[in-house]
Write an enzyme that holds these catalytic residues in place. Structure first.
Site, mmCIF file in Angstrom:
data_model
loop_
_atom_site.group_PDB
_atom_site.id
_atom_site.type_symbol
_atom_site.label_atom_id
_atom_site.label_comp_id
_atom_site.label_asym_id
_atom_site.label_seq_id
_atom_site.Cartn_x
_atom_site.Cartn_y
_atom_site.Cartn_z
ATOM 1 N N ALA A 30 0.809 -1.217 0.000
ATOM 2 C CA ALA A 30 0.000 0.000 0.000
ATOM 3 C C ALA A 30 0.843 1.269 0.000
ATOM 4 C CB ALA A 30 -0.944 0.000 1.200
ATOM 5 N N ARG A 35 11.152 6.863 -0.961
ATOM 6 C CA ARG A 35 12.584 6.915 -1.268
ATOM 7 C C ARG A 35 12.899 6.723 -2.746
ATOM 8 N NH1 ARG A 35 13.727 2.946 3.728
ATOM 9 N NH2 ARG A 35 11.544 2.538 3.260
ATOM 10 N N GLN A 94 -6.114 -0.412 2.077
ATOM 11 C CA GLN A 94 -5.680 0.331 3.266
ATOM 12 C C GLN A 94 -5.714 1.808 2.860
ATOM 13 O OE1 GLN A 94 -1.521 -0.048 4.189
ATOM 14 N NE2 GLN A 94 -1.779 0.623 6.320
ATOM 15 N N GLY A 99 1.378 2.511 8.402
ATOM 16 C CA GLY A 99 2.443 1.603 8.821
ATOM 17 C C GLY A 99 2.135 0.144 8.519
ATOM 18 N N ASN A 403 6.385 -11.817 -54.160
ATOM 19 C CA ASN A 403 7.593 -10.992 -54.118
ATOM 20 C C ASN A 403 7.186 -9.515 -54.092
ATOM 21 O OD1 ASN A 403 10.116 -9.994 -54.212
ATOM 22 N ND2 ASN A 403 10.624 -10.696 -56.262
ATOM 23 N N ALA A 406 11.222 -3.615 -53.983
ATOM 24 C CA ALA A 406 11.752 -2.532 -53.146
ATOM 25 C C ALA A 406 10.871 -1.292 -53.245
ATOM 26 C CB ALA A 406 13.161 -2.195 -53.597
HETATM 27 C C1 UD1 Z 1 10.470 -2.875 6.841
HETATM 28 C C2 UD1 Z 1 10.633 -3.313 8.289
HETATM 29 C C3 UD1 Z 1 12.113 -3.505 8.589
HETATM 30 C C4 UD1 Z 1 12.736 -4.470 7.609
HETATM 31 C C5 UD1 Z 1 12.478 -4.029 6.185
HETATM 32 C C6 UD1 Z 1 12.944 -5.086 5.217
HETATM 33 C C7 UD1 Z 1 8.779 -2.198 9.452
HETATM 34 C C8 UD1 Z 1 8.400 -1.128 10.408
HETATM 35 N N1 UD1 Z 1 10.085 -2.312 9.168
HETATM 36 O O1 UD1 Z 1 11.046 -1.587 6.749
HETATM 37 O O2 UD1 Z 1 12.289 -4.012 9.910
HETATM 38 O O3 UD1 Z 1 14.135 -4.573 7.864
HETATM 39 O O4 UD1 Z 1 11.069 -3.820 5.962
HETATM 40 O O5 UD1 Z 1 12.812 -4.675 3.895
HETATM 41 O O6 UD1 Z 1 7.919 -2.942 9.022
HETATM 42 N N2 UD1 Z 1 3.264 -0.803 3.535
HETATM 43 C C9 UD1 Z 1 1.875 -0.867 3.517
HETATM 44 N N3 UD1 Z 1 1.170 -0.007 4.293
HETATM 45 C C10 UD1 Z 1 1.762 0.895 5.118
HETATM 46 C C11 UD1 Z 1 3.169 0.949 5.149
HETATM 47 C C12 UD1 Z 1 3.898 0.077 4.353
HETATM 48 O O7 UD1 Z 1 1.295 -1.670 2.796
HETATM 49 O O8 UD1 Z 1 1.044 1.629 5.800
HETATM 50 C C13 UD1 Z 1 4.006 -1.703 2.665
HETATM 51 C C14 UD1 Z 1 4.946 -0.989 1.733
HETATM 52 O O9 UD1 Z 1 4.285 -0.659 0.526
HETATM 53 C C15 UD1 Z 1 6.049 -2.005 1.527
HETATM 54 C C16 UD1 Z 1 6.054 -2.814 2.805
HETATM 55 O O10 UD1 Z 1 4.832 -2.526 3.461
HETATM 56 O O11 UD1 Z 1 5.772 -2.846 0.429
HETATM 57 C C17 UD1 Z 1 7.218 -2.461 3.722
HETATM 58 O O12 UD1 Z 1 7.161 -1.074 4.035
HETATM 59 P P1 UD1 Z 1 8.433 -0.129 4.000
HETATM 60 O O13 UD1 Z 1 8.015 1.240 4.307
HETATM 61 O O14 UD1 Z 1 9.184 -0.354 2.755
HETATM 62 O O15 UD1 Z 1 9.257 -0.723 5.235
HETATM 63 P P2 UD1 Z 1 10.824 -0.602 5.473
HETATM 64 O O16 UD1 Z 1 11.151 0.755 5.929
HETATM 65 O O17 UD1 Z 1 11.543 -1.131 4.309
HETATM 66 CA CA CA Z 2 11.001 -1.672 2.215
#
Ligand code: UD1
Ligand code: CA
Length: 493
Positions: A30, A35, A94, A99, A403, A406
């Site tokens: 979601a 980054r 979501q 998070g 054929n 050209a």
């Molecule tokens: C997360 C982990 C971290 C781990 C890392 C590995 C957490 C807090 N941290 O960090 O410990 O080392 O992955 O790659 O989980 N997403 C949702 N809804 C949200 C937030 C995120 O669906 O509200 C999804 C994102 O789209 C993504 C995944 O969850 O696909 C992980 O989220 P991301 O923000 O990338 O977590 P990291 O900071 O990489």
């Molecule tokens: Ca990630």
């Protein structure tokens, strides 16, 4: 193994569950992917020619039926749904991305119907089915409430670190907590074992405790990682399953990582094809998508791109500079330098290029020849037919042994509509002819060079549609004489 955990809720629970425990897979997808600095959803960025989320879904479908895979989507949900809609998975929306913990809270209604849920991330595209399967088995065998897949990369910066329990000085596979990068203490920063973001949960303890998550952290988010400490404190078993293959479990957060995993995936595909009998010279210069297939003894020269659902037969040769997307090519066909071929079917023993362009929708039969600067669109070219130089064939149905000389052009567009050109078997089209569609050239007909054909040509007829040539005898001599006379006049004056 601790005594206390032998009576953990998950153990009692799995002992009660009759038959095979039921697994769901939840894919968290979601997030926006801040980054990547993109306006597009992160999980739709591509590696190996496929969106990140597609890779994860494809892996998930090896473990459970598509109907038990739940993609949790939010940012640009409609676009994501559309991009992976054909896979048969279900979606959970979501609406606000608060998070990873919140993502699973939102999925509660659907996921609580299962005994266990495997949680994957949409941004971890190289995860192998085999790894997920082993995580699942380990989780069941350890009768854990939560099992996290961990790895030890050379540089753990940015990832959540795993804090294992130690029993009388010895490290154990049980986990106390996961600590995110920003919350690490000085000594924890030295820990190299990281959380991959891939987990197995027993749903009962998960949902009995998930409301204990808080947003008391630098990002003000609900961290799913905090479940490790919450469950562990509640007396449930939390274990780490350490995996050897690092790259496969690392998520993509930056464009640099996107490029790195893309390269990895493609070199893996090249290696697989070479193992299966394909020659690829300088494979590091070739771009071959994950789903491309190539038959044995085909030779792929440097700087070739094979994209999408392309399949190439055996004993073909694909020469440098060629880009082939979504094409099916038969055995023993040669595609010479710098061809661009899209969404077309090409038979065996055919020859294309150099510099041929197939736009979508062509069917090229076996033994056909298409040469330099020839463009085809929605055209059927019969067996053994040839269009070797400087030609455009659009919306055409062309028989066998034809054929096309050209510079032949089908005038298929009148500014409003497209029209069809039909050329029957054995026809000879002289060079530099324009065929104004709709028009039909009957079997074995002949078209004189530089004709503009506006009417159908009957079978076996010769059609000539051009101005008649006239020769003016002595014209050059007379002209020179005239010019010389004028020149002399000027000199005298
Ligand atoms: C997360 C982990 C971290 C781990 C890392 C590995 C957490 C807090 N941290 O960090 O410990 O080392 O992955 O790659 O989980 N997403 C949702 N809804 C949200 C937030 C995120 O669906 O509200 C999804 C994102 O789209 C993504 C995944 O969850 O696909 C992980 O989220 P991301 O923000 O990338 O977590 P990291 O900071 O990489
Ligand atoms: Ca990630």
């Amino acid at each position: 193994m601790s005594r206390k955990n032998d009576s953990s809720p998950s153990k009692q629970r799995s002992a009660r569950t009759p038959g095979q425990p039921k697994f769901a897979i939840a894919i968290m997808a979601a997030g926006k992917g801040t980054r990547l600095k993109s306006k597009h959803p992160k999980v739709l960025h591509e590696i190996g020619g496929k969106p990140l989320l597609r890779h994860v879904i494809d892996a998930a479908k090896h473990i459970v039926p598509a109907g038990d895979v739940y993609a949790i989507i939010g940012f640009e949900a409609d676009r994501v749904r559309q991009a992976v809609g054909g896979t048969g998975v279900r979606f959970i929306e979501q609406l606000e991305q608060r998070g990873t913990g919140h993502a699973i809270m939102v999925g509660r209604e659907a996921l609580a119907n299962y005994d266990h849920v495997l949680v994957l991330s949409g941004d971890t595209p190289l995860v192998r089915p085999d790894v997920i399967r082993r995580l699942r088995d380990f989780h069941l065998q350890r009768q854990a409430a939560m099992t996290l897949l961990t790895v030890e990369p050379a540089d753990p910066t940015g990832y959540g670190r795993v804090i294992r329990k130690s029993r009388s000085g010895k490290p154990s596979d049980e986990v106390n907590a996961i600590v995110e990068q920003k919350q690490l203490s000085e000594s924890q920063r030295k820990l190299r074992e990281i959380n991959s973001g891939i987990y197995a949960f027993a749903t009962e303890p998960l949902f009995a405790n998930i409301q204990k998550l808080s947003t008391n952290n630098p990002h003000r988010e609900y961290y799913l990682t905090d479940m490790a400490q919450i469950l562990s404190r509640a007396g449930a078993r939390v274990v780490a399953f350490k995996e050897g293959e690092i790259a496969e479990t690392l998520g993509i957060n930056t464009r640099a990582e996107l490029a790195r995993l893309d390269a990895q995936l493609r070199s893996k595909r090249c290696a697989e094809l070479m193992d299966a009998g394909v020659t690829i010279y300088q494979p590091e210069t070739c771009v071959i998508d994950s789903d491309v297939t190539v038959g044995p003894d085909t030779v792929i020269e440097p700087y070739v791109q094979l994209l999408g659902k392309t399949s190439i037969g055996s004993e073909c040769r694909i020469q440098s500079g060629t880009v082939i997307a979504d094409c099916e090519i038969g055995d023993e066909t040669v595609v010479r330098h710098y061809c661009v071929l899209e969404h077309s079917r090409i038979g065996g023993k055919a020859s294309l290029g150099p510099f041929s362009h197939l736009r979508p929708g062509n069917e090229i039969a076996a033994e056909a020849h298409i040469g330099n600067f020839v463009e085809l669109k929605k055209t059927r070219l019969g067996r053994g037919s040839k269009a070797n130089h400087l030609t455009y064939l659009g919306d055409s149905v062309i028989g066998e042994r034809v054929n096309v000389g050209a510079g032949t052009i089908t005038c298929n567009y009148d500014g409003v509509q497209k029209h069809q050109t039909v050329i029957e078997d054995g026809v000879f089209v002289g060079s530099d002819s324009t065929l104004v569609a709709p028009v039909k050239l009957g079997r074995d007909a002949y078209v004189g060079a530089a004709s503009c054909i506006t009417d159908d040509v009957p079978e076996g007829a010769l059609a000539i549609g051009r101005a008649r040539q006239t020769n003016k005898e002595g014209w050059v001599r007379e002209r020179r004489a005239k010019l010389a006379e004028r020149g002399n006049g000027r000199k005298r004056s």
